[in-house]
Design a protein around this motif. Structure first.
Motif, mmCIF file in Angstrom:
data_model
loop_
_atom_site.group_PDB
_atom_site.id
_atom_site.type_symbol
_atom_site.label_atom_id
_atom_site.label_comp_id
_atom_site.label_asym_id
_atom_site.label_seq_id
_atom_site.Cartn_x
_atom_site.Cartn_y
_atom_site.Cartn_z
ATOM 1 N N VAL A 126 -34.567 9.600 -18.539
ATOM 2 C CA VAL A 126 -35.062 9.876 -17.200
ATOM 3 C C VAL A 126 -36.180 8.890 -16.906
ATOM 4 O O VAL A 126 -36.964 8.537 -17.784
ATOM 5 N N ILE A 127 -36.237 8.449 -15.663
ATOM 6 C CA ILE A 127 -37.204 7.417 -15.274
ATOM 7 C C ILE A 127 -37.936 7.862 -14.020
ATOM 8 O O ILE A 127 -37.314 8.182 -13.000
ATOM 9 N N VAL A 161 -39.036 11.982 -26.397
ATOM 10 C CA VAL A 161 -40.167 11.059 -26.482
ATOM 11 C C VAL A 161 -40.284 10.290 -25.177
ATOM 12 O O VAL A 161 -39.287 9.792 -24.642
ATOM 13 N N GLY A 162 -41.519 10.193 -24.671
ATOM 14 C CA GLY A 162 -41.775 9.458 -23.451
ATOM 15 C C GLY A 162 -42.726 8.301 -23.683
ATOM 16 O O GLY A 162 -43.460 8.262 -24.672
ATOM 17 N N LEU A 163 -42.710 7.346 -22.761
ATOM 18 C CA LEU A 163 -43.551 6.155 -22.885
ATOM 19 C C LEU A 163 -43.891 5.630 -21.504
ATOM 20 O O LEU A 163 -43.030 5.573 -20.621
ATOM 21 N N PHE A 164 -45.144 5.227 -21.325
ATOM 22 C CA PHE A 164 -45.542 4.529 -20.099
ATOM 23 C C PHE A 164 -45.269 3.054 -20.259
ATOM 24 O O PHE A 164 -45.594 2.446 -21.288
ATOM 25 N N ARG A 165 -44.685 2.456 -19.224
ATOM 26 C CA ARG A 165 -44.515 1.010 -19.169
ATOM 27 C C ARG A 165 -44.978 0.537 -17.799
ATOM 28 O O ARG A 165 -44.720 1.187 -16.780
ATOM 29 N N CYS A 197 -34.893 16.331 -19.078
ATOM 30 C CA CYS A 197 -35.977 15.720 -19.864
ATOM 31 C C CYS A 197 -35.737 15.825 -21.351
ATOM 32 O O CYS A 197 -36.166 14.955 -22.117
ATOM 33 N N THR A 198 -35.095 16.898 -21.767
ATOM 34 C CA THR A 198 -34.933 17.152 -23.199
ATOM 35 C C THR A 198 -33.547 16.797 -23.716
ATOM 36 O O THR A 198 -33.239 17.038 -24.887
ATOM 37 N N ILE A 206 -36.629 6.492 -27.409
ATOM 38 C CA ILE A 206 -37.447 6.922 -26.278
ATOM 39 C C ILE A 206 -36.544 7.088 -25.060
ATOM 40 O O ILE A 206 -35.762 6.194 -24.729
ATOM 41 N N SER A 207 -36.655 8.246 -24.416
ATOM 42 C CA SER A 207 -35.721 8.563 -23.335
ATOM 43 C C SER A 207 -36.393 9.006 -22.038
ATOM 44 O O SER A 207 -35.703 9.283 -21.055
#
Length: 252
Positions: free
Chosen positions: A14-15, A207-211, A8-9, A225-226
């Protein structure tokens, strides 16, 4: 799964997806698709404490790390998810540095935090307490969700808090709180997402993001963003059913 935090870091990408259907069978079906992780959604889905533990067991069976999005900031909710064996927690609506520090304290054993010690599933029902105390602070993932106008305004102070692994952006609620809903306001929302991402990366945080789907992941990777949560099992079930029925009707 001890390497999940490192993955994660590491900024390599990662998905995962949200698990919103409150049943272990849904987790097993999702795990068969080989996501990097699943995130059991106890904020917006109707998933209770006992069912969370069963869903984590199902994920563990397939060796897929299971995070839990807890309902709020209560330390008891964070501790419960971790005691059940979650690989990490996602804490919603973190809007200032004090709330971020409280999330760190709730997810870490002393001296790094104030998480209580108990004989839950994560500690082998009491047989592995010493092992858990030794390893948990190094392996549990803490992701905090930035999704309010206040959180956006305070992002530099939040990102500086030690102990946070992932700063996760919730674009839906963020768009509502900064009055940037809809296609006409896309540029404003995207600018806010990029500001959060830049501040997080400057502080050395992933950094994470919802899609809702994976169609624009490549675009957001360029913004640093990863960590992605793509839709949910319920959303994908709905989309798959709709597509299948539409195809069947078109052929009749």
């Amino acid at each position: 799964m001890s390497g999940f935090r490192q993955n994660c870091t590491a900024f390599d990408g990662v998905i995962g997806t949200f698990s919103a259907i409150p049943h272990p069978v849904a987790v097993e079906i999702t795990a068969a698709a080989a996501p990097d992780f699943i995130c059991i959604d106890c904020e917006h889905a109707q998933i209770g404490r006992e069912r969370v533990e069963d869903m984590i067991r199902a994920a563990d069976l397939h060796r897929v790390p299971a995070m839990v999005r807890v309902p709020g900031h209560a330390p008891e909710a964070i501790a419960s998810a971790l005691d059940a064996g979650a690989a990490g927690v996602l804490v919603p609506r973190v809007s200032n540095a004090d709330e971020a520090r409280a999330a760190v304290a709730a997810s870490r054993f002393p001296p790094a935090g104030r998480r209580g010690v108990g004989p839950g599933r994560a500690a082998g029902y009491g047989y592995r307490i010493a092992e858990t105390l030794k390893s948990a602070n190094e392996t549990v993932v803490l992701a905090i969700q930035i999704e309010t106008a206040e959180g956006l305004a305070n992002i530099e102070e939040i990102a500086a808090v030690e102990g946070i692994d992932v700063i996760f952006i919730g674009p839906g609620d963020l768009s509502v709180t900064i009055d940037a809903m809809g296609p006409a306001n896309a540029d404003r929302l995207n600018a806010a997402i990029r500001r959060i991402a830049d501040a997080a990366r400057a502080a050395g945080k992933a950094v994470g993001l919802f899609r809702p789907d994976g169609s624009d992941v490549a675009t957001w990777e360029k913004a640093g963003i990863s960590f992605y949560i793509i839709g949910s099992d319920a959303m994908m079930l709905s989309a798959g059913l709709a597509a299948g029925l539409k195809q069947a009707r078109s052929e009749t």
